[in-house]
Scaffold this active site. Structure first.
Site, short mmCIF file in Angstrom:
data_model
loop_
_atom_site.label_atom_id
_atom_site.label_comp_id
_atom_site.label_asym_id
_atom_site.label_seq_id
_atom_site.Cartn_x
_atom_site.Cartn_y
_atom_site.Cartn_z
N TYR A 5 -8.63 16.05 -5.77
CA TYR A 5 -7.85 15.50 -6.87
C TYR A 5 -6.98 16.56 -7.52
O TYR A 5 -5.78 16.36 -7.73
CB TYR A 5 -8.79 14.86 -7.90
CG TYR A 5 -8.06 14.17 -9.03
CD1 TYR A 5 -7.49 12.92 -8.83
CD2 TYR A 5 -7.93 14.76 -10.29
CE1 TYR A 5 -6.81 12.27 -9.86
CE2 TYR A 5 -7.26 14.13 -11.32
CZ TYR A 5 -6.70 12.88 -11.10
OH TYR A 5 -6.03 12.25 -12.10
N ASP A 50 0.88 -1.16 0.00
CA ASP A 50 0.00 0.00 0.00
C ASP A 50 0.92 1.22 0.00
O ASP A 50 1.59 1.50 1.00
CB ASP A 50 -0.88 -0.01 1.24
CG ASP A 50 -1.77 1.21 1.36
OD1 ASP A 50 -1.60 2.18 0.57
OD2 ASP A 50 -2.64 1.22 2.25
N SER A 74 -1.67 14.92 -13.61
CA SER A 74 -2.87 14.88 -14.43
C SER A 74 -3.11 16.27 -14.99
O SER A 74 -2.67 17.26 -14.40
CB SER A 74 -4.07 14.49 -13.57
OG SER A 74 -5.29 14.73 -14.23
#
Length: 170
Positions: free
Chosen positions: A127, A33, A115
């Site tokens: 985000y 993780d 992004s």
């Protein structure tokens, strides 16, 4: 290249490693993780043990997630979850890999994934914030690690359409 991949689920890893091996590659996997720095450190240590070093590291974990709530109603849990999966994971991965690369004296390459959402305003509060943070992290790392012969770059894809396998022709 000798490649080690990481994910939280062993099933995904097994399938991908087998595909890489079937194509003639050398591949291994590590269940981790990447929002947990201790697991990231163990992953990088396992890579070095198995392959004798680390030349390139691609910090590619991420997820959209969160909610579309108004900013003033955005829940703490959603913000923290998205930051952990997108920004903290990149920080932990690059930190562990850079340490190995500096200690080796050979340098290396770090690649992060941001992004297009990190450049523009949207209602995806966490985000956009996290991906903007990845962009900034990449710039800071590039400036500071160049002296150690470590190149740092960021990939910032836009919206990617889902591919429907039924549409493919043989």
């Amino acid at each position: 290249a000798k490649v080690m991949i990481a994910a939280r689920t062993q099933e995904q890893l097994d399938r991908t490693v087998q595909e890489m091996r079937d194509a003639g590659g050398v591949a291994s996997s590590f269940t981790a993780d990447v929002t947990d720095s201790a697991q990231v450190n163990a992953m990088v240590e396992a890579c070095v043990r198995e392959f004798g070093g680390l030349d390139v590291c691609f910090a590619n974990a991420g997820m959209g997630g969160g909610t579309d709530d108004e900013f003033w109603e955005y829940p703490d849990w959603a913000f923290e979850d998205v930051l952990a999966r997108n920004l903290k994971s990149a920080f932990y991965t690059c930190r562990a890999a850079a340490k190995v690369m500096v200690e080796s004296g050979k340098g290396g390459v770090l690649v992060t994934t941001s992004s297009a959402g990190g450049y523009r305003a949207s209602k995806r509060w966490a985000y956009g914030t996290a991906k903007g943070g990845v962009l900034s992290l990449t710039k800071v790392l590039a400036g500071n690690l160049a002296a150690h012969n470590i190149r740092v770059n960021c990939i910032s894809p836009g919206i990617v359409a889902q591919r429907d396998p039924a549409d493919e022709q043989e």
